[in-house]
Scaffold this active site. Structure first.
Site, PDB file in Angstrom:
ATOM      1  N   GLU A 164       0.804  -1.235   0.000  1.00  0.00           N
ATOM      2  CA  GLU A 164       0.000   0.000   0.000  1.00  0.00           C
ATOM      3  C   GLU A 164       0.832   1.278   0.000  1.00  0.00           C
ATOM      4  O   GLU A 164       0.640   2.161   0.839  1.00  0.00           O
ATOM      5  CB  GLU A 164      -0.967  -0.012   1.198  1.00  0.00           C
ATOM      6  CG  GLU A 164      -1.897  -1.217   1.165  1.00  0.00           C
ATOM      7  CD  GLU A 164      -2.796  -1.313   2.392  1.00  0.00           C
ATOM      8  OE1 GLU A 164      -2.767  -0.419   3.245  1.00  0.00           O
ATOM      9  OE2 GLU A 164      -3.535  -2.317   2.496  1.00  0.00           O
ATOM     10  N   ASN A 205       2.097  -5.246  -3.110  1.00  0.00           N
ATOM     11  CA  ASN A 205       0.699  -5.559  -2.809  1.00  0.00           C
ATOM     12  C   ASN A 205      -0.087  -4.278  -2.514  1.00  0.00           C
ATOM     13  O   ASN A 205       0.396  -3.420  -1.763  1.00  0.00           O
ATOM     14  CB  ASN A 205       0.689  -6.473  -1.565  1.00  0.00           C
ATOM     15  CG  ASN A 205      -0.661  -7.081  -1.253  1.00  0.00           C
ATOM     16  OD1 ASN A 205      -1.273  -7.694  -2.123  1.00  0.00           O
ATOM     17  ND2 ASN A 205      -1.120  -6.930  -0.020  1.00  0.00           N
ATOM     18  N   HIS A 241     -10.314  -5.999  -2.218  1.00  0.00           N
ATOM     19  CA  HIS A 241     -11.383  -5.731  -1.237  1.00  0.00           C
ATOM     20  C   HIS A 241     -12.492  -5.032  -2.023  1.00  0.00           C
ATOM     21  O   HIS A 241     -12.471  -3.811  -2.188  1.00  0.00           O
ATOM     22  CB  HIS A 241     -10.859  -4.857  -0.096  1.00  0.00           C
ATOM     23  CG  HIS A 241      -9.846  -5.550   0.750  1.00  0.00           C
ATOM     24  ND1 HIS A 241     -10.145  -6.661   1.509  1.00  0.00           N
ATOM     25  CD2 HIS A 241      -8.527  -5.307   0.932  1.00  0.00           C
ATOM     26  CE1 HIS A 241      -9.048  -7.069   2.144  1.00  0.00           C
ATOM     27  NE2 HIS A 241      -8.053  -6.273   1.809  1.00  0.00           N
ATOM     28  N   GLU A 269      -6.259 -10.628  -1.188  1.00  0.00           N
ATOM     29  CA  GLU A 269      -7.074 -10.373   0.021  1.00  0.00           C
ATOM     30  C   GLU A 269      -8.561 -10.291  -0.340  1.00  0.00           C
ATOM     31  O   GLU A 269      -9.290  -9.442   0.178  1.00  0.00           O
ATOM     32  CB  GLU A 269      -6.621  -9.067   0.697  1.00  0.00           C
ATOM     33  CG  GLU A 269      -5.145  -9.045   1.045  1.00  0.00           C
ATOM     34  CD  GLU A 269      -4.702  -7.792   1.788  1.00  0.00           C
ATOM     35  OE1 GLU A 269      -5.565  -7.042   2.291  1.00  0.00           O
ATOM     36  OE2 GLU A 269      -3.486  -7.574   1.879  1.00  0.00           O
ATOM     37  N   ASP A 271     -12.307 -10.101  -0.742  1.00  0.00           N
ATOM     38  CA  ASP A 271     -13.611 -10.162  -0.076  1.00  0.00           C
ATOM     39  C   ASP A 271     -14.537  -9.216  -0.833  1.00  0.00           C
ATOM     40  O   ASP A 271     -14.076  -8.296  -1.513  1.00  0.00           O
ATOM     41  CB  ASP A 271     -13.570  -9.865   1.437  1.00  0.00           C
ATOM     42  CG  ASP A 271     -12.805  -8.618   1.828  1.00  0.00           C
ATOM     43  OD1 ASP A 271     -12.728  -7.682   1.018  1.00  0.00           O
ATOM     44  OD2 ASP A 271     -12.296  -8.572   2.959  1.00  0.00           O
TER      45      ASP A 271
HETATM   46  O1  G3I Z   1      -4.771  -7.927  19.086  1.00  0.00           O
HETATM   47  C1  G3I Z   1      -5.541  -6.819  19.573  1.00  0.00           C
HETATM   48  C2  G3I Z   1      -6.350  -7.229  20.768  1.00  0.00           C
HETATM   49  O2  G3I Z   1      -5.483  -7.587  21.820  1.00  0.00           O
HETATM   50  C3  G3I Z   1      -7.264  -6.070  21.179  1.00  0.00           C
HETATM   51  O3  G3I Z   1      -8.104  -6.485  22.214  1.00  0.00           O
HETATM   52  C4  G3I Z   1      -8.100  -5.620  19.999  1.00  0.00           C
HETATM   53  C5  G3I Z   1      -8.962  -4.406  20.346  1.00  0.00           C
HETATM   54  O4  G3I Z   1      -9.252  -3.638  19.204  1.00  0.00           O
HETATM   55  O5  G3I Z   1      -7.260  -5.272  18.929  1.00  0.00           O
HETATM   56  C6  G3I Z   1      -6.469  -6.346  18.478  1.00  0.00           C
HETATM   57  O6  G3I Z   1      -5.697  -5.922  17.385  1.00  0.00           O
HETATM   58  C7  G3I Z   1      -6.394  -5.754  16.180  1.00  0.00           C
HETATM   59  C8  G3I Z   1      -5.712  -6.605  15.118  1.00  0.00           C
HETATM   60  O7  G3I Z   1      -6.323  -6.414  13.861  1.00  0.00           O
HETATM   61  C9  G3I Z   1      -5.791  -8.107  15.466  1.00  0.00           C
HETATM   62  O8  G3I Z   1      -7.106  -8.556  15.498  1.00  0.00           O
HETATM   63  C10 G3I Z   1      -6.327  -4.296  15.760  1.00  0.00           C
HETATM   64  O9  G3I Z   1      -7.073  -3.492  16.683  1.00  0.00           O
HETATM   65  C11 G3I Z   1      -6.886  -4.122  14.379  1.00  0.00           C
HETATM   66  O10 G3I Z   1      -6.637  -2.783  13.935  1.00  0.00           O
HETATM   67  C12 G3I Z   1      -6.202  -5.069  13.415  1.00  0.00           C
HETATM   68  O11 G3I Z   1      -6.839  -4.929  12.172  1.00  0.00           O
HETATM   69  C13 G3I Z   1      -6.159  -5.528  11.070  1.00  0.00           C
HETATM   70  C14 G3I Z   1      -5.897  -4.481  10.004  1.00  0.00           C
HETATM   71  O12 G3I Z   1      -5.275  -5.105   8.907  1.00  0.00           O
HETATM   72  C15 G3I Z   1      -5.007  -3.369  10.494  1.00  0.00           C
HETATM   73  O13 G3I Z   1      -4.945  -2.378   9.543  1.00  0.00           O
HETATM   74  C16 G3I Z   1      -7.039  -6.625  10.507  1.00  0.00           C
HETATM   75  O14 G3I Z   1      -7.191  -7.665  11.465  1.00  0.00           O
HETATM   76  C17 G3I Z   1      -6.400  -7.169   9.238  1.00  0.00           C
HETATM   77  O15 G3I Z   1      -7.301  -8.078   8.638  1.00  0.00           O
HETATM   78  C18 G3I Z   1      -6.124  -6.011   8.289  1.00  0.00           C
HETATM   79  O16 G3I Z   1      -5.551  -6.517   7.125  1.00  0.00           O
HETATM   80  C19 G3I Z   1      -5.268  -5.556   6.129  1.00  0.00           C
HETATM   81  C20 G3I Z   1      -4.058  -6.062   5.374  1.00  0.00           C
HETATM   82  O17 G3I Z   1      -3.003  -6.280   6.273  1.00  0.00           O
HETATM   83  C21 G3I Z   1      -3.643  -5.068   4.286  1.00  0.00           C
HETATM   84  N1  G3I Z   1      -4.745  -4.790   3.409  1.00  0.00           N
HETATM   85  C22 G3I Z   1      -5.977  -4.363   4.063  1.00  0.00           C
HETATM   86  C23 G3I Z   1      -6.410  -5.375   5.115  1.00  0.00           C
HETATM   87  C24 G3I Z   1      -7.721  -4.986   5.749  1.00  0.00           C
HETATM   88  O18 G3I Z   1      -7.611  -3.818   6.499  1.00  0.00           O
END
Ligand code: G3I
Length: 469
Positions: A164, A205, A241, A269, A271
């Protein structure tokens, strides 16, 4: 041989197999075995010389029904979060691969390919990186890449090296790397990754680069100049996405133009989200959209595989980022297969509706009422199990609904059921169709599934019967 070298040999074999299949396809000779009617998405894709995979995240590792599907349905896994910088180098110079390893170990045990995601990204960066002085950030970035790529050397098929880095208008995103290192940081990242592992395929990516537009033009121009300059890039990841009804018309053309530059392309990715709630019409459109994406990839020999961004709607990132939207994946919250699942299977060359259960016990109910039902336990663990029931229209005319009944012999209980409407009275079970799977043409079939519990034994139901409406 130690455990790591055993793993590396096996992964190298899998990678070689996948590469051979894709190479054979490029040459016009499909050598992979044909897939059977009830093959998994991973098997169907493999028969086309591709992979079909899912992203996953660590909180699901203890979810047995989830893991049962993840481990069996998909040929490839992407580590959705825990290979990112904030998890792997939370403090400068202190690397921690514990969480990422947990997913990679599981994938290897299931003979699944693994994509690495991601080395350099403006998001999910630990705070300390932003405080590194400008003249030291290039070295810090190289150290991070070198350590992580070397750590997983031999175990991954791809790395998303940079993620990105562009804005929608095609300009560079003003990340800390762009601001402090300048335009050259992307090429430097690829060179560092190649030096650490000469074999893993190195990908750029991004999202919103699925169709031909200003952003994908910018990525295209970057890849073209990298190829001209000898910067080691092997592939472009189209995140995909997408939104229901909005698959870019230029998707296949765009994949082809990247391929023509001499790089591979992967859908990384995928969806396809919708405004909630789900309706039959939206599910139908979504199924068409998934089919379009799969067909576009299959149409270009260098499109090597597709990954969905997790597989069940309750594990999707969408609702937390786009309030009011969701239902973007192939399975619903109860792990029921949605129309989109069958559209992907069909596009990959499989059947478009569930095939009859191969389970012989009990035999399908007599077809006097126009339908049969067959019951199959699909997984079982201590005191728990999942099962599928296939309903087939055994008559010569379409039916508009069905009701399946049976009696559990051992006091089993259903805790949740998908793709059907459950009424249970003790051991007596009645399941009726839901709105989208009641109508079955002559000879057509559908299925519902459930998760249940048992105590000492899990005997086959008695009196299983199907009545058509
Ligand atoms: O692990 C913590 C947990 O301890 C806490 O309780 C919770 C509370 O919000 O947060 C948890 O962390 C989260 C993490 O995912 C794991 O679940 C973060 O807040 C959350 O921001 C994070 O989001 C991820 C996101 O990337 C971050 O930008 C998504 O799971 C993940 O699917 C997403 O993936 C991205 C790709 O890497 C790049 N392309 C876009 C895609 C979707 O956003």
């Amino acid at each position: 041989m130690d455990r790591t070298s055993h793993r590396r040999r096996r992964t190298a074999g899998l990678i070689a197999g996948a590469v051979a299949a894709v190479t054979a396809l490029t040459a016009g000779v499909l050598t992979a075995p044909a897939a059977s009617a009830d093959a998994t998405l991973g098997q169907l894709a493999a028969a086309k010389g591709r992979y079909f995979g899912s992203a996953t995240d660590n909180p699901t590792l203890s979810d047995v029904p989830y893991q049962q599907i993840l481990g069996s349905e998909f040929g490839q896994i992407t580590v959705g979060n825990t290979m990112k910088w904030m998890y792997t180098e939370p403090t400068q110079g202190q690397f921690d691969y514990t969480q990422a390893e947990a997913i990679v170990d599981r994938a290897e045990a299931n003979d699944q390919l693994v994509r690495g995601h991601t080395l350099v990204w403006h998001n999910q960066l630990p705070g300390w990186v932003s405080n590194v002085p400008a003249d030291r950030l290039l070295g810090v970035m190289r150290d991070h890449i070198t350590n992580e790529v070397a750590h997983f050397k031999g175990r991954l098929i791809h790395w998303d090296v940079v993620n990105e880095a562009f804005e929608e208008n095609g300009s560079r995103r003003q990340s800390v790397f762009q601001q402090k290192i300048g335009d050259g940081y992307i090429a430097e990242a690829f060179k560092a990754a190649r030096a650490a592992d000469p074999n893993v395929k190195l990908y750029y990516n991004d999202y919103n680069i699925e169709g031909v537009n200003a952003k994908s033009d910018a990525v295209y121009n970057m890849v073209k100049s990298f190829k001209q300059q000898g910067v080691p890039i092997d592939g472009v990841g189209l995140q995909a996405h997408l939104i229901v009804g909005q698959v870019p018309a230029t998707l296949q053309q765009n994949i082809q133009r990247f391929a023509d530059l001499g790089v591979d392309v992967a859908i990384t990715e995928l969806d396809i989200r919708m405004d909630l709630p789900r309706t039959t019409a939206k599910d139908t459109q979504q199924a068409e959209d998934y089919g379009k994406v799969v067909r576009a990839c299959l149409a270009v020999s260098r499109c090597v595989g597709m990954t969905i961004w997790d597989f069940a709607d309750h594990h999707s990132w969408i609702p937390s980022v786009f309030p009011g939207q969701g239902a973007a994946l192939l399975y619903d919250e109860n792990f029921g297969k949605k129309p989109a699942y069958y559209a992907v299977a069909a596009a990959l060359g499989g059947t478009s509706s569930p095939s009859p259960s191969p389970s012989p016990s009990p035999s399908p109910s007599p077809g006097g009422d126009g339908c049969t039902a067959s019951y199959k336990v699909t997984s079982q663990w201590q005191n728990g199990f999942t099962a599928d029931v296939t309903v087939r229209n055994s008559g010569t005319a379409a039916i508009d609904g069905w009701t399946v009944t049976w009696t559990f012999p051992d006091g089993q209980r259903i805790s949740n059921l998908w793709n059907g409407d459950l009424t249970a009275d003790g051991s007596s079970v009645t399941v009726r169709n839901v709105g989208y799977n009641g109508r079955l043409g002559a000879g057509a079939s559908t299925s519902f599934g459930f998760q249940g519990s048992y105590t000492s034994s899990n005997g086959t139901p008695t009196g299983i019967a199907c009545a058509a409406a």
